[in-house]
Design a protein around this motif. Sequence first.
Motif, PDB file in Angstrom:
ATOM      1  N   GLY A 118       8.406  -5.147 -12.082  1.00  0.00           N
ATOM      2  CA  GLY A 118       8.674  -4.064 -12.432  1.00  0.00           C
ATOM      3  C   GLY A 118       9.101  -3.322 -11.085  1.00  0.00           C
ATOM      4  O   GLY A 118       8.760  -4.272  -9.899  1.00  0.00           O
ATOM      5  N   ILE A 119       8.029  -2.518 -11.272  1.00  0.00           N
ATOM      6  CA  ILE A 119       8.882  -1.630  -9.703  1.00  0.00           C
ATOM      7  C   ILE A 119       7.306  -0.591  -9.923  1.00  0.00           C
ATOM      8  O   ILE A 119       7.090  -0.171 -10.929  1.00  0.00           O
ATOM      9  N   SER A 120       7.207  -0.146  -8.310  1.00  0.00           N
ATOM     10  CA  SER A 120       5.858   0.985  -8.065  1.00  0.00           C
ATOM     11  C   SER A 120       6.263   1.704  -7.276  1.00  0.00           C
ATOM     12  O   SER A 120       7.087   1.648  -6.612  1.00  0.00           O
ATOM     13  N   MET A 121       5.186   3.035  -6.835  1.00  0.00           N
ATOM     14  CA  MET A 121       5.268   3.433  -6.155  1.00  0.00           C
ATOM     15  C   MET A 121       4.307   3.612  -5.291  1.00  0.00           C
ATOM     16  O   MET A 121       3.643   2.583  -5.419  1.00  0.00           O
ATOM     17  N   ALA A 122       5.066   3.092  -3.652  1.00  0.00           N
ATOM     18  CA  ALA A 122       4.520   3.421  -2.515  1.00  0.00           C
ATOM     19  C   ALA A 122       3.716   4.309  -1.955  1.00  0.00           C
ATOM     20  O   ALA A 122       4.847   5.759  -2.098  1.00  0.00           O
ATOM     21  N   ILE A 150      -0.649  -2.179   1.345  1.00  0.00           N
ATOM     22  CA  ILE A 150       0.394  -1.390   1.500  1.00  0.00           C
ATOM     23  C   ILE A 150      -0.497  -0.685  -0.058  1.00  0.00           C
ATOM     24  O   ILE A 150      -1.287  -1.830  -1.070  1.00  0.00           O
ATOM     25  N   GLU A 151      -0.512   0.973  -0.862  1.00  0.00           N
ATOM     26  CA  GLU A 151      -0.950   0.688  -1.696  1.00  0.00           C
ATOM     27  C   GLU A 151      -0.361   1.393  -2.511  1.00  0.00           C
ATOM     28  O   GLU A 151       1.118   2.158  -2.006  1.00  0.00           O
ATOM     29  N   LEU A 152       0.103   1.521  -3.976  1.00  0.00           N
ATOM     30  CA  LEU A 152       1.164   1.154  -4.249  1.00  0.00           C
ATOM     31  C   LEU A 152       0.764   1.720  -5.896  1.00  0.00           C
ATOM     32  O   LEU A 152      -0.492   1.666  -5.916  1.00  0.00           O
ATOM     33  N   THR A 153       0.966   2.800  -6.202  1.00  0.00           N
ATOM     34  CA  THR A 153       0.924   2.624  -7.772  1.00  0.00           C
ATOM     35  C   THR A 153       1.865   2.755  -8.906  1.00  0.00           C
ATOM     36  O   THR A 153       3.557   2.526  -8.442  1.00  0.00           O
ATOM     37  N   PHE A 154       1.213   2.735 -10.293  1.00  0.00           N
ATOM     38  CA  PHE A 154       2.640   2.325 -11.146  1.00  0.00           C
ATOM     39  C   PHE A 154       3.355   3.779 -12.361  1.00  0.00           C
ATOM     40  O   PHE A 154       1.945   4.194 -12.747  1.00  0.00           O
ATOM     41  N   ASN A 155       4.167   3.953 -12.949  1.00  0.00           N
ATOM     42  CA  ASN A 155       4.235   4.658 -13.969  1.00  0.00           C
ATOM     43  C   ASN A 155       4.716   3.915 -14.733  1.00  0.00           C
ATOM     44  O   ASN A 155       5.531   3.073 -14.749  1.00  0.00           O
TER      45      ASN A 155
END
Length: 243
Positions: A27-31, A64-69
């Motif tokens: 998948g994809i995440s934002m850093a 690295i901190e990641l958030t998911f949408n």
Amino acid sequence: MKEYRIFDSIYSAEVKVEDGTFPNDVGISMATTKVNSIVSYQVISKKDRLVRLFYQSSNKSPFIELTFNSDNQLSMPNPLKKFLLFLDESSLIVSLALIRYLSTKSINCYVYFLTDMNNEDHKSLYFQDILGERFSRISPSHEEIKQILHSQEIGTRLFLLGKWSTVDDIEKIANDIGFTNEEIDKHGVGEKTDHIFCAKCYQFNLKQDPLQEEATCSHCQTKLDVSNHFSKRLNAYLGYIHV
């Protein structure tokens, strides 16, 4: 745990997850720290909490901190009979994890990289090394894309990654050939330009705001009510004559 540069400023890293979970296998995440762009990921081992990340960065960091949408996640249809992935330069980071994921699965998949055919580039060599004969470089010409899509068997699924203008063009070609909306998954990269179709003069206008409810046609000066209905055939929102 391990980080290495693939090409340009794009890196791959194998990481151990200290806290949190990844919603999907790929998948994809934002850093939120240290990384300058979106991050694509492939879960290597849920048990050992190991994940492979792909990102663009000029910094090194142990965390690295990641958030998911949920709206941006890649959704892999299952089961798959045959799978075609079309991608361009703008979708490299997003596609890297997906290609790695596909290479580990028993899926009849083929990847087409839309690029300038006059230049042999190291990105193509990287994909070729992973996928072998399942990878092809093609020109962005509509005729070549049509030839590929016309030769497909019933049940083939399409996954489109790239600039919005690119994925919209391929989707229209596929629809004209006979692919249904359910057989096409697309993920646009970058800012999307929406249009309003004037019901009076049949011309297109730029949609200035995602929540825009009214507009004046720049061609015939008619005041329009902007519908929330998006026409896939016109690739635009419908603008009805204001009463």
